[in-house]
Design a protein around this motif. Sequence first.
Motif, PDB file in Angstrom:
ATOM      1  N   UNK A  12       0.884  -0.767   0.001  1.00 44.11           N
ATOM      2  CA  UNK A  12      -0.135   0.281  -0.306  1.00 44.11           C
ATOM      3  C   UNK A  12       0.860   1.582  -0.335  1.00 44.11           C
ATOM      4  N   UNK A  13       2.079   1.082   0.132  1.00 44.02           N
ATOM      5  CA  UNK A  13       3.165   1.890  -0.289  1.00 44.02           C
ATOM      6  C   UNK A  13       3.252   2.796   1.035  1.00 44.02           C
ATOM      7  N   UNK A  14       3.137   2.581   2.043  1.00 39.10           N
ATOM      8  CA  UNK A  14       3.217   3.488   3.814  1.00 39.10           C
ATOM      9  C   UNK A  14       4.172   2.023   4.242  1.00 39.10           C
ATOM     10  N   UNK A  15       5.375   3.124   4.532  1.00 41.94           N
ATOM     11  CA  UNK A  15       6.301   2.946   5.067  1.00 41.94           C
ATOM     12  C   UNK A  15       6.953   4.012   5.815  1.00 41.94           C
ATOM     13  N   UNK A  16       7.448   4.940   6.609  1.00 43.37           N
ATOM     14  CA  UNK A  16       7.836   5.158   7.325  1.00 43.37           C
ATOM     15  C   UNK A  16       8.854   5.879   7.934  1.00 43.37           C
ATOM     16  N   UNK A  17       9.583   7.438   8.509  1.00 42.50           N
ATOM     17  CA  UNK A  17      10.919   7.545   7.982  1.00 42.50           C
ATOM     18  C   UNK A  17      11.725   6.920   7.274  1.00 42.50           C
ATOM     19  N   UNK A  18      12.826   6.632   7.250  1.00 41.56           N
ATOM     20  CA  UNK A  18      13.985   6.727   6.353  1.00 41.56           C
ATOM     21  C   UNK A  18      13.492   5.346   5.851  1.00 41.56           C
ATOM     22  N   UNK A  64      11.851   4.022   3.553  1.00 49.43           N
ATOM     23  CA  UNK A  64      11.405   4.030   2.185  1.00 49.43           C
ATOM     24  C   UNK A  64      12.300   4.546   1.316  1.00 49.43           C
ATOM     25  N   UNK A  65      13.344   6.030   1.708  1.00 44.86           N
ATOM     26  CA  UNK A  65      14.804   5.781   1.084  1.00 44.86           C
ATOM     27  C   UNK A  65      16.090   4.913   0.919  1.00 44.86           C
ATOM     28  N   UNK A  66      16.196   4.469   2.532  1.00 45.45           N
ATOM     29  CA  UNK A  66      16.763   3.224   2.159  1.00 45.45           C
ATOM     30  C   UNK A  66      16.095   2.152   1.353  1.00 45.45           C
ATOM     31  N   UNK A  67      14.764   1.942   1.350  1.00 46.59           N
ATOM     32  CA  UNK A  67      14.697   0.374   0.574  1.00 46.59           C
ATOM     33  C   UNK A  67      14.190   0.949  -1.272  1.00 46.59           C
ATOM     34  N   UNK A  68      14.635   2.444  -1.581  1.00 47.72           N
ATOM     35  CA  UNK A  68      15.007   2.456  -2.576  1.00 47.72           C
ATOM     36  C   UNK A  68      16.700   2.471  -3.019  1.00 47.72           C
ATOM     37  N   UNK A  69      17.334   2.256  -2.053  1.00 49.28           N
ATOM     38  CA  UNK A  69      18.786   2.768  -3.015  1.00 49.28           C
ATOM     39  C   UNK A  69      19.373   1.326  -2.683  1.00 49.28           C
ATOM     40  N   UNK A  70      18.405   0.342  -1.857  1.00 50.84           N
ATOM     41  CA  UNK A  70      18.644  -1.483  -1.789  1.00 50.84           C
ATOM     42  C   UNK A  70      17.989  -1.354  -3.482  1.00 50.84           C
ATOM     43  N   UNK A  78      -2.971  10.328  -3.176  1.00 53.95           N
ATOM     44  CA  UNK A  78      -1.870  10.710  -2.832  1.00 53.95           C
ATOM     45  C   UNK A  78      -0.624   9.979  -2.984  1.00 53.95           C
ATOM     46  N   UNK A  79       1.044  10.189  -3.668  1.00 52.21           N
ATOM     47  CA  UNK A  79       1.602   9.306  -3.473  1.00 52.21           C
ATOM     48  C   UNK A  79       2.168   9.503  -2.191  1.00 52.21           C
ATOM     49  N   UNK A  80       2.174   7.989  -1.817  1.00 53.70           N
ATOM     50  CA  UNK A  80       2.502   7.361  -0.852  1.00 53.70           C
ATOM     51  C   UNK A  80       3.984   7.746  -0.685  1.00 53.70           C
ATOM     52  N   UNK A  81       4.336   7.081   0.313  1.00 53.80           N
ATOM     53  CA  UNK A  81       6.508   7.449   0.864  1.00 53.80           C
ATOM     54  C   UNK A  81       6.528   7.018   0.108  1.00 53.80           C
ATOM     55  N   UNK A  82       6.406   5.543  -0.370  1.00 60.46           N
ATOM     56  CA  UNK A  82       6.844   4.410  -0.879  1.00 60.46           C
ATOM     57  C   UNK A  82       7.162   4.955  -2.492  1.00 60.46           C
ATOM     58  N   UNK A  83       5.547   5.095  -3.075  1.00 58.55           N
ATOM     59  CA  UNK A  83       6.048   5.450  -4.539  1.00 58.55           C
ATOM     60  C   UNK A  83       6.435   6.646  -4.713  1.00 58.55           C
ATOM     61  N   UNK A  84       7.010   7.808  -3.581  1.00 61.10           N
ATOM     62  CA  UNK A  84       7.230   8.965  -4.122  1.00 61.10           C
ATOM     63  C   UNK A  84       9.235   8.874  -4.305  1.00 61.10           C
ATOM     64  N   UNK A  85       9.384   7.775  -3.261  1.00 63.63           N
ATOM     65  CA  UNK A  85      10.919   7.086  -2.973  1.00 63.63           C
ATOM     66  C   UNK A  85      11.002   6.145  -4.702  1.00 63.63           C
TER      67      UNK A  85
END
Length: 177
Positions: A93-99, A101-107, A131-138
């Motif tokens: 569902x794209x819900x992910x918090x804090x760092x 989403x960015x760490x996932x994108x980087x991985x 609305x774009x989710x945090x994960x979608x934006x990353x």
Amino acid sequence: LMDVSASVDKHRKDLAKRFFTLLYLFLSRRYGRVELVFIRHTDRAEEVDEQRFFHDRQTGGTTVLPALKLASEILEARYPAARWNGYLAQASDGDAFGVDPERSRQWIDERLLPRLRHFAYVEVGGPGYRQPSALWRAYHRIESPHFAKVKAARRRDIYPVFRELFAKRDDAVATAS
């Protein structure tokens, strides 16, 4: 990879299950040598069998990175790049918090995409979500021809989403070369 955290309600789980069922049927009918690995995650990830993947009721918080790390470990341990083509599909569902989403994108960028032929991300949401989710934006910052992302809000979206993700690439999660 399927997100089964508490934020993924019954509707979203239904959409993810429909996507993975379609993917499973496609792969098992299309390819002679396919090995599927099922990973479910909340704030922790675990490899499960098909039955638990589709029907277990476990829930919890959301952290994506452990699932991506587990997928990497499994690819490295069981599927040598010289002998296997690796593919990964993720529904969340794209819900992910804090760092996370960015760490996932980087991985994905640094560890998974160099090893995979394709990575497909399906974000499942309710009929009114825009609305774009945090994960979608990353994930939007991933620039690779081997990465695709789509959204599905209704049951009727699943087949068109599936076709969009795999129109140019109809390979398997892990097929023998």
